[in-house]
Design a protein around this motif. Structure first.
Motif, PDB file in Angstrom:
ATOM      1  N   ASN A  79       0.810  -1.217   0.000  1.00 29.46           N
ATOM      2  CA  ASN A  79       0.000   0.000   0.000  1.00 29.46           C
ATOM      3  C   ASN A  79       0.843   1.266   0.000  1.00 29.46           C
ATOM      4  N   GLU A  80       2.072   1.189   0.505  1.00 25.50           N
ATOM      5  CA  GLU A  80       2.970   2.333   0.434  1.00 25.50           C
ATOM      6  C   GLU A  80       3.403   2.580  -1.002  1.00 25.50           C
ATOM      7  N   GLN A  81       3.691   1.525  -1.739  1.00 23.07           N
ATOM      8  CA  GLN A  81       4.224   1.677  -3.091  1.00 23.07           C
ATOM      9  C   GLN A  81       3.154   1.821  -4.158  1.00 23.07           C
ATOM     10  N   MET A  82       1.909   1.482  -3.825  1.00 24.45           N
ATOM     11  CA  MET A  82       0.846   1.517  -4.832  1.00 24.45           C
ATOM     12  C   MET A  82      -0.366   2.282  -4.318  1.00 24.45           C
ATOM     13  N   SER A  83      -0.657   3.411  -4.921  1.00 24.35           N
ATOM     14  CA  SER A  83      -1.895   4.116  -4.590  1.00 24.35           C
ATOM     15  C   SER A  83      -3.093   3.397  -5.193  1.00 24.35           C
ATOM     16  N   ASP A  84      -2.806   2.558  -6.208  1.00 17.98           N
ATOM     17  CA  ASP A  84      -3.859   1.809  -6.895  1.00 17.98           C
ATOM     18  C   ASP A  84      -3.716   0.312  -6.663  1.00 17.98           C
ATOM     19  N   ALA A  85      -3.354  -0.063  -5.434  1.00 16.04           N
ATOM     20  CA  ALA A  85      -3.109  -1.472  -5.124  1.00 16.04           C
ATOM     21  C   ALA A  85      -4.314  -2.351  -5.438  1.00 16.04           C
ATOM     22  N   ALA A  86      -5.514  -1.825  -5.261  1.00 16.14           N
ATOM     23  CA  ALA A  86      -6.717  -2.624  -5.485  1.00 16.14           C
ATOM     24  C   ALA A  86      -6.842  -3.085  -6.927  1.00 16.14           C
ATOM     25  N   THR A  87      -6.245  -2.351  -7.860  1.00 14.65           N
ATOM     26  CA  THR A  87      -6.317  -2.759  -9.257  1.00 14.65           C
ATOM     27  C   THR A  87      -5.036  -3.455  -9.711  1.00 14.65           C
ATOM     28  N   ARG A  88      -3.913  -3.150  -9.091  1.00 16.08           N
ATOM     29  CA  ARG A  88      -2.644  -3.736  -9.545  1.00 16.08           C
ATOM     30  C   ARG A  88      -2.388  -5.133  -8.998  1.00 16.08           C
ATOM     31  N   VAL A  89      -2.922  -5.435  -7.820  1.00 17.00           N
ATOM     32  CA  VAL A  89      -2.656  -6.736  -7.202  1.00 17.00           C
ATOM     33  C   VAL A  89      -3.939  -7.329  -6.635  1.00 17.00           C
ATOM     34  N   THR A  90      -3.863  -8.636  -6.385  1.00 17.41           N
ATOM     35  CA  THR A  90      -4.949  -9.348  -5.720  1.00 17.41           C
ATOM     36  C   THR A  90      -4.387 -10.044  -4.493  1.00 17.41           C
ATOM     37  N   PHE A  91      -4.945  -9.748  -3.332  1.00 15.85           N
ATOM     38  CA  PHE A  91      -4.524 -10.424  -2.106  1.00 15.85           C
ATOM     39  C   PHE A  91      -5.213 -11.790  -2.053  1.00 15.85           C
ATOM     40  N   LEU A  92      -4.401 -12.848  -2.112  1.00 13.42           N
ATOM     41  CA  LEU A  92      -4.942 -14.197  -2.149  1.00 13.42           C
ATOM     42  C   LEU A  92      -5.154 -14.787  -0.761  1.00 13.42           C
ATOM     43  N   ARG A  93      -4.187 -14.511   0.138  1.00 13.73           N
ATOM     44  CA  ARG A  93      -4.334 -15.059   1.481  1.00 13.73           C
ATOM     45  C   ARG A  93      -3.422 -14.348   2.459  1.00 13.73           C
ATOM     46  N   LYS A  94      -3.965 -14.020   3.635  1.00 17.51           N
ATOM     47  CA  LYS A  94      -3.134 -13.554   4.742  1.00 17.51           C
ATOM     48  C   LYS A  94      -2.460 -14.783   5.347  1.00 17.51           C
ATOM     49  N   LEU A  95      -1.172 -14.642   5.705  1.00 20.72           N
ATOM     50  CA  LEU A  95      -0.384 -15.811   6.097  1.00 20.72           C
ATOM     51  C   LEU A  95      -0.170 -15.959   7.597  1.00 20.72           C
ATOM     52  N   GLY A  96      -0.629 -14.992   8.388  1.00 22.53           N
ATOM     53  CA  GLY A  96      -0.585 -15.179   9.830  1.00 22.53           C
ATOM     54  C   GLY A  96       0.735 -14.860  10.494  1.00 22.53           C
ATOM     55  N   PHE A  97       1.639 -14.193   9.778  1.00 21.68           N
ATOM     56  CA  PHE A  97       2.886 -13.759  10.401  1.00 21.68           C
ATOM     57  C   PHE A  97       3.275 -12.404   9.824  1.00 21.68           C
ATOM     58  N   GLY A  98       4.330 -11.811  10.367  1.00 23.98           N
ATOM     59  CA  GLY A  98       4.735 -10.479   9.914  1.00 23.98           C
ATOM     60  C   GLY A  98       3.754  -9.399  10.306  1.00 23.98           C
ATOM     61  N   HIS A  99       3.091  -9.569  11.449  1.00 25.39           N
ATOM     62  CA  HIS A  99       2.086  -8.590  11.885  1.00 25.39           C
ATOM     63  C   HIS A  99       2.739  -7.263  12.265  1.00 25.39           C
ATOM     64  N   ALA A 100       2.149  -6.184  11.816  1.00 25.03           N
ATOM     65  CA  ALA A 100       2.619  -4.847  12.177  1.00 25.03           C
ATOM     66  C   ALA A 100       1.514  -3.838  11.876  1.00 25.03           C
ATOM     67  N   ASP A 101       1.320  -2.897  12.792  1.00 23.44           N
ATOM     68  CA  ASP A 101       0.359  -1.817  12.580  1.00 23.44           C
ATOM     69  C   ASP A 101       1.113  -0.553  12.184  1.00 23.44           C
ATOM     70  N   VAL A 102       0.647   0.114  11.140  1.00 24.70           N
ATOM     71  CA  VAL A 102       1.190   1.426  10.778  1.00 24.70           C
ATOM     72  C   VAL A 102       0.367   2.470  11.525  1.00 24.70           C
ATOM     73  N   VAL A 103       1.043   3.282  12.347  1.00 27.16           N
ATOM     74  CA  VAL A 103       0.324   4.180  13.260  1.00 27.16           C
ATOM     75  C   VAL A 103       0.929   5.578  13.272  1.00 27.16           C
ATOM     76  N   VAL A 104       0.116   6.514  13.730  1.00 32.51           N
ATOM     77  CA  VAL A 104       0.574   7.877  14.011  1.00 32.51           C
ATOM     78  C   VAL A 104       0.802   7.966  15.512  1.00 32.51           C
ATOM     79  N   ALA A 105       2.024   8.364  15.921  1.00 36.22           N
ATOM     80  CA  ALA A 105       2.340   8.457  17.348  1.00 36.22           C
ATOM     81  C   ALA A 105       2.934   9.822  17.671  1.00 36.22           C
ATOM     82  N   VAL A 106       2.535  10.346  18.817  1.00 36.21           N
ATOM     83  CA  VAL A 106       2.982  11.677  19.261  1.00 36.21           C
ATOM     84  C   VAL A 106       3.635  11.549  20.632  1.00 36.21           C
ATOM     85  N   PRO A 107       4.430  12.542  21.024  1.00 30.53           N
ATOM     86  CA  PRO A 107       5.051  12.509  22.359  1.00 30.53           C
ATOM     87  C   PRO A 107       4.000  12.544  23.470  1.00 30.53           C
TER      88      PRO A 107
END
Length: 232
Positions: A79-107
């Protein structure tokens, strides 16, 4: 033209190990060929696949450009590299590892800032006090711009982070950050907290197909076979 499916997988570290484990669970042996430090590989049980061991970020780029048919990488990178990810790729399956949340954090010391609307509200007073917009350190330039714009936050400056993003506020090179977190422990250790509505994306490693790659009937057949095995 080769009739082999090209599969991009992570080239090193825990992501590579977890990918190999995921294939093993599906009854498939993923291994490098030739030099152990090389970048080519195979799936022993599926000879019609060429495996490319590359970095997770490169896999996202290869999916975007169609250089691989399938890839295993994080949703955050896609999603960082593709603003049009929904048309360029198809997500076939989540694999259950590599979990990470992209978040906004402040002091933590920003006691009156709890939401993205609060960020928008303090922009002008901050500029009046400091003579500049507040700075947001991140490796996720595009995700940050899209998320901030969608929430009406426009008056800020992005600082591209090439190292430990969570340390930039303490170092004085940024006021807040957009970064990935798994447990939040590192953010807390650096005196940061996630905004109440600051979750940009929940990410994990996924099996992803490129919609822009060249798909011949034999290649598509192999894709369907591997997808069926990985989802069994």
């Amino acid at each position: 033209m080769s009739e082999k499916l090209i599969l991009g997988v992570p080239s090193k570290g825990r992501l590579m190990e977890q990918t190999q484990e995921a294939f093993a669970v599906a009854g498939l042996t993923l291994r490098k060929t030739g030099n152990a430090r090389g970048y080519r590989g195979e799936i022993v049980e599926l000879p019609d696949i060429d495996v490319a061991f590359v970095s997770a970020s490169e896999i996202a780029w290869h999916l975007k450009t169609g250089r691989v048919h399938l890839g295993i990488t994080g949703e955050d990178l896609v999603n960082e590299q593709m603003s049009d990810a929904a048309t360029r790729v198809t997500f076939l399956r989540k694999l259950g590892f590599g979990h990470a949340d992209v978040v906004v954090a402040v002091p933590n010391c920003w006691v009156d800032v709890h939401t993205m609307a609060d960020l928008a509200e303090i922009a002008l007073p901050f500029r009046r006090a400091h003579g500049r917009w507040y700075r947001v350190a991140t490796k996720y330039l595009n995700l940050t711009r899209r998320f901030f714009a969608a929430r009406g936050v426009t008056d800020y400056r992005i600082i591209e982070s090439l190292g430990a993003t969570e340390g930039t506020p303490a170092a004085g090179t940024a006021e807040l950050i957009v970064d990935i977190t798994t447990t939040g422990t590192t953010l807390k250790a650096n005196g940061l907290r996630i905004l109440d509505d600051g979750l940009i994306l929940r990410s994990e490693a996924s099996l992803i197909a490129s919609n822009v790659a060249t798909w011949t009937p034999p290649v598509r057949s192999v894709m369907e076979e591997i997808a069926a095995l990985m989802t069994a």
